[in-house]
Design an enzyme around this catalytic site. Structure first.
Site, PDB file in Angstrom:
ATOM      1  N   ASP A  16      -8.348  -3.689  -2.208  1.00 12.54           N
ATOM      2  CA  ASP A  16      -8.759  -2.291  -2.063  1.00 12.54           C
ATOM      3  C   ASP A  16     -10.083  -2.293  -1.307  1.00 12.54           C
ATOM      4  O   ASP A  16     -10.748  -3.328  -1.208  1.00 12.54           O
ATOM      5  CB  ASP A  16      -8.917  -1.614  -3.431  1.00 12.54           C
ATOM      6  CG  ASP A  16      -8.710  -0.095  -3.365  1.00 12.54           C
ATOM      7  OD1 ASP A  16      -7.735   0.407  -3.957  1.00 12.54           O
ATOM      8  OD2 ASP A  16      -9.534   0.596  -2.716  1.00 12.54           O
ATOM      9  N   ASP A  57     -10.440  -3.651   3.893  1.00 16.81           N
ATOM     10  CA  ASP A  57     -10.176  -2.365   4.541  1.00 16.81           C
ATOM     11  C   ASP A  57      -8.904  -2.553   5.369  1.00 16.81           C
ATOM     12  O   ASP A  57      -8.925  -3.233   6.404  1.00 16.81           O
ATOM     13  CB  ASP A  57     -11.367  -1.970   5.428  1.00 16.81           C
ATOM     14  CG  ASP A  57     -11.144  -0.629   6.096  1.00 16.81           C
ATOM     15  OD1 ASP A  57     -10.063  -0.030   5.914  1.00 16.81           O
ATOM     16  OD2 ASP A  57     -12.056  -0.179   6.821  1.00 16.81           O
ATOM     17  N   LEU A 115       0.140   0.439  -1.208  1.00 20.52           N
ATOM     18  CA  LEU A 115      -0.143   1.737  -1.836  1.00 20.52           C
ATOM     19  C   LEU A 115      -1.335   2.435  -1.197  1.00 20.52           C
ATOM     20  O   LEU A 115      -1.490   3.653  -1.345  1.00 20.52           O
ATOM     21  CB  LEU A 115      -0.436   1.539  -3.328  1.00 20.52           C
ATOM     22  CG  LEU A 115       0.668   0.898  -4.177  1.00 20.52           C
ATOM     23  CD1 LEU A 115       0.120   0.547  -5.563  1.00 20.52           C
ATOM     24  CD2 LEU A 115       1.866   1.828  -4.311  1.00 20.52           C
ATOM     25  N   SER A 148       6.569   9.418  -0.080  1.00 21.38           N
ATOM     26  CA  SER A 148       6.257  10.595  -0.897  1.00 21.38           C
ATOM     27  C   SER A 148       7.367  11.615  -0.748  1.00 21.38           C
ATOM     28  O   SER A 148       8.083  11.641   0.260  1.00 21.38           O
ATOM     29  CB  SER A 148       4.942  11.209  -0.413  1.00 21.38           C
ATOM     30  OG  SER A 148       4.794  12.524  -0.907  1.00 21.38           O
ATOM     31  N   TYR A 192       0.315  14.655   6.452  1.00 20.82           N
ATOM     32  CA  TYR A 192       0.581  13.676   5.385  1.00 20.82           C
ATOM     33  C   TYR A 192       2.089  13.374   5.315  1.00 20.82           C
ATOM     34  O   TYR A 192       2.499  12.213   5.271  1.00 20.82           O
ATOM     35  CB  TYR A 192       0.073  14.235   4.050  1.00 20.82           C
ATOM     36  CG  TYR A 192       0.347  13.349   2.853  1.00 20.82           C
ATOM     37  CD1 TYR A 192      -0.311  12.137   2.677  1.00 20.82           C
ATOM     38  CD2 TYR A 192       1.272  13.733   1.878  1.00 20.82           C
ATOM     39  CE1 TYR A 192      -0.060  11.334   1.577  1.00 20.82           C
ATOM     40  CE2 TYR A 192       1.528  12.944   0.772  1.00 20.82           C
ATOM     41  CZ  TYR A 192       0.861  11.738   0.624  1.00 20.82           C
ATOM     42  OH  TYR A 192       1.110  10.949  -0.471  1.00 20.82           O
ATOM     43  N   LYS A 214       4.146   9.772   6.133  1.00 16.87           N
ATOM     44  CA  LYS A 214       5.101   9.087   5.251  1.00 16.87           C
ATOM     45  C   LYS A 214       6.447   8.908   5.954  1.00 16.87           C
ATOM     46  O   LYS A 214       7.134   7.910   5.781  1.00 16.87           O
ATOM     47  CB  LYS A 214       5.262   9.864   3.950  1.00 16.87           C
ATOM     48  CG  LYS A 214       3.994   9.892   3.090  1.00 16.87           C
ATOM     49  CD  LYS A 214       3.485   8.507   2.757  1.00 16.87           C
ATOM     50  CE  LYS A 214       2.323   8.520   1.775  1.00 16.87           C
ATOM     51  NZ  LYS A 214       1.762   7.187   1.542  1.00 16.87           N
TER      52      LYS A 214
HETATM   53  N1  LIG Z   1      -0.340  10.194  -6.867  1.00 19.84           N
HETATM   54  C1  LIG Z   1       0.725  10.872  -6.470  1.00 19.84           C
HETATM   55  O1  LIG Z   1       1.092  11.906  -7.088  1.00 19.84           O
HETATM   56  C2  LIG Z   1       1.519  10.384  -5.287  1.00 19.84           C
HETATM   57  C3  LIG Z   1       2.693  11.058  -4.941  1.00 19.84           C
HETATM   58  C4  LIG Z   1       3.441  10.630  -3.860  1.00 19.84           C
HETATM   59  C5  LIG Z   1       3.023   9.518  -3.131  1.00 19.84           C
HETATM   60  N2  LIG Z   1       1.860   8.881  -3.468  1.00 19.84           N
HETATM   61  C6  LIG Z   1       1.449   7.722  -2.649  1.00 19.84           C
HETATM   62  O2  LIG Z   1       1.255   6.605  -3.494  1.00 19.84           O
HETATM   63  C7  LIG Z   1       0.217   5.771  -2.972  1.00 19.84           C
HETATM   64  C8  LIG Z   1      -0.842   5.520  -4.027  1.00 19.84           C
HETATM   65  O3  LIG Z   1      -1.323   6.782  -4.451  1.00 19.84           O
HETATM   66  P1  LIG Z   1      -2.482   6.925  -5.550  1.00 19.84           P
HETATM   67  O4  LIG Z   1      -2.172   8.140  -6.321  1.00 19.84           O
HETATM   68  O5  LIG Z   1      -2.692   5.633  -6.245  1.00 19.84           O
HETATM   69  O6  LIG Z   1      -3.709   7.234  -4.581  1.00 19.84           O
HETATM   70  P2  LIG Z   1      -5.265   6.962  -4.896  1.00 19.84           P
HETATM   71  O7  LIG Z   1      -6.014   7.791  -3.896  1.00 19.84           O
HETATM   72  O8  LIG Z   1      -5.563   7.104  -6.343  1.00 19.84           O
HETATM   73  O9  LIG Z   1      -5.417   5.423  -4.525  1.00 19.84           O
HETATM   74  C9  LIG Z   1      -5.364   4.967  -3.199  1.00 19.84           C
HETATM   75  C10 LIG Z   1      -6.197   3.710  -3.124  1.00 19.84           C
HETATM   76  O10 LIG Z   1      -6.130   3.249  -1.779  1.00 19.84           O
HETATM   77  C11 LIG Z   1      -7.429   2.802  -1.421  1.00 19.84           C
HETATM   78  N3  LIG Z   1      -7.571   2.876   0.036  1.00 19.84           N
HETATM   79  C12 LIG Z   1      -7.512   3.977   0.819  1.00 19.84           C
HETATM   80  N4  LIG Z   1      -7.746   3.640   2.099  1.00 19.84           N
HETATM   81  C13 LIG Z   1      -7.939   2.294   2.106  1.00 19.84           C
HETATM   82  C14 LIG Z   1      -8.236   1.356   3.139  1.00 19.84           C
HETATM   83  N5  LIG Z   1      -8.388   1.731   4.417  1.00 19.84           N
HETATM   84  N6  LIG Z   1      -8.345   0.055   2.800  1.00 19.84           N
HETATM   85  C15 LIG Z   1      -8.205  -0.344   1.519  1.00 19.84           C
HETATM   86  N7  LIG Z   1      -7.949   0.507   0.490  1.00 19.84           N
HETATM   87  C16 LIG Z   1      -7.826   1.803   0.800  1.00 19.84           C
HETATM   88  C17 LIG Z   1      -8.389   3.768  -2.137  1.00 19.84           C
HETATM   89  O11 LIG Z   1      -9.669   3.196  -2.305  1.00 19.84           O
HETATM   90  C18 LIG Z   1      -7.678   3.966  -3.464  1.00 19.84           C
HETATM   91  O12 LIG Z   1      -8.111   3.045  -4.438  1.00 19.84           O
HETATM   92  C19 LIG Z   1      -0.291   6.477  -1.727  1.00 19.84           C
HETATM   93  O13 LIG Z   1       0.344   5.929  -0.602  1.00 19.84           O
HETATM   94  C20 LIG Z   1       0.125   7.908  -1.928  1.00 19.84           C
HETATM   95  O14 LIG Z   1       0.295   8.579  -0.689  1.00 19.84           O
HETATM   96  C21 LIG Z   1       1.106   9.289  -4.531  1.00 19.84           C
END
Ligand SMILES: NC(=O)c1ccc[n+]([C@@H]2O[C@H](COP(=O)([O-])OP(=O)(O)OC[C@H]3O[C@@H](n4cnc5c(N)ncnc54)[C@H](O)[C@@H]3O)[C@@H](O)[C@H]2O)c1
Length: 275
Positions: free
Chosen positions: A31, A45, A65, A106, A138, A142
């Site tokens: 992360d 990153d 993720l 998503s 967004y 996806k």
């Molecule tokens: N939470 C939901 O309801 C939901 C629904 C549909 C899809 N998703 C997808 O699931 C995945 C995870 O979602 P989440 O809820 O855990 O999101 P979140 O925002 O809680 O976590 C995302 C993580 O990715 C890290 N991140 C972002 N950019 C980064 C980079 N450039 N390098 C390294 N790390 C990076 C962030 O620091 C964070 O810890 C995402 O792809 C999101 O689009 C989530």
């Protein structure tokens, strides 16, 4: 297996990492921010292509993720990083011959979000092929993630499982009753779907442990709806224009998880009814 998880500090990642470690997989948690929940997060990153390819050397699977959430149109903040970071992860898959990848898609990939009265799902239950055009940044990011996954499977023979999550609910955040007003536009646009984050973690592990799937996009949801009303009633009262393609049982999900059941052996274990 040695499995990399990007976005390991995030809301979903913090459940995926222990699910994999609990099944004896060796997890490389990645992360760009530290975590006070997940042990041993390595800073990466994924917007940096060389660092991403270097970090994923030696892994047998990657669960991607890391992403930026978004809802606006246009949405440069979500589109640009999400497309680029997926490309970097898939390039690492190609460069190292990593056999399996799980990519977080998503429900927004369908095109029914942001919700609009004139763009509601036309069929119930909603299956993976029921996409409509979208220009939301967004949702497009996806959809392109899935398309990129398909290209890399064709070109390299790796396995890519794209998971379309609806609203992901955390155990501490269940309100103790139905999740929202069933007549609201967002509920109708998402067909009252949701998924418990523990079931998302389960699905990720199952996909990492499966072979021979090639490319596939899967709905990963709960077995039931957000509502206390029977699914037949929800469809009749709040989605009267949708074609109901089969008899609906009890409060079964209208966001079909049959493909995930068949291909992954996915069976959700959690519901707002039992938490
Ligand atoms: N939470 C939901 O309801 C939901 C629904 C549909 C899809 N998703 C997808 O699931 C995945 C995870 O979602 P989440 O809820 O855990 O999101 P979140 O925002 O809680 O976590 C995302 C993580 O990715 C890290 N991140 C972002 N950019 C980064 C980079 N450039 N390098 C390294 N790390 C990076 C962030 O620091 C964070 O810890 C995402 O792809 C999101 O689009 C989530």
């Amino acid at each position: 297996m040695r499995v990399a998880v990007t976005g390991a500090s995030g809301g979903i990642g913090r459940w995926v990492v222990p699910e994999l470690r609990g099944a004896e997989h060796e997890v490389l948690a990645l992360d760009n921010r530290p975590s006070d929940v997940v042990e041993g997060v390595t800073m990466l990153d994924v917007a940096d292509p060389r660092a991403t390819v270097a970090a994923l050397r030696g892994v047998e699977a990657v669960v991607h993720l890391a992403a930026v959430p978004g809802t606006r149109t246009p949405d440069w903040d979500a589109f640009d990083p999400n497309v680029v970071t997926t490309y970097h992860v898939l390039e690492a898959v190609r460069a190292h011959g990593i056999p399996r990848a799980v990519l977080a898609s998503s429900i927004w990939a369908y095109g029914y979000n942001p919700p609009a009265e004139d763009r509601l799902p036309p069929r119930i239950p909603l299956v993976e092929d029921d996409l409509v055009p979208t220009v939301n940044g967004y949702g497009l990011s996806k959809r392109l993630l899935e398309q990129m996954g398909r290209e890399y499977v064709g070109a390299t023979g790796c396995q890519v499982v794209c998971m379309r999550y609806p609203w992901v609910v955390h155990p501490a955040r269940y309100p103790g009753g139905p999740l929202g007003d069933p007549s609201s536009l967002p509920c109708r646009a998402e067909l009252w779907s949701y998924v418990d984050v523990r079931d998302v973690a389960l699905a990720c592990r199952l996909a990492v442990e499966r072979d021979g799937l090639g490319f596939v996009a899967l709905n990963i949801g709960a077995a039931d709806t957000r509502s206390a009303l029977p699914s037949e009633d929800l469809a009749r009262r709040f989605a009267p224009r949708a074609e109901v393609t089969r008899a609906l049982a009890g409060c079964e999900a209208l966001y079909s998880i049959e493909r995930a059941r068949t291909l992954l052996g996915y069976e959700p274990r959690h519901s707002w009814r039992s938490r």
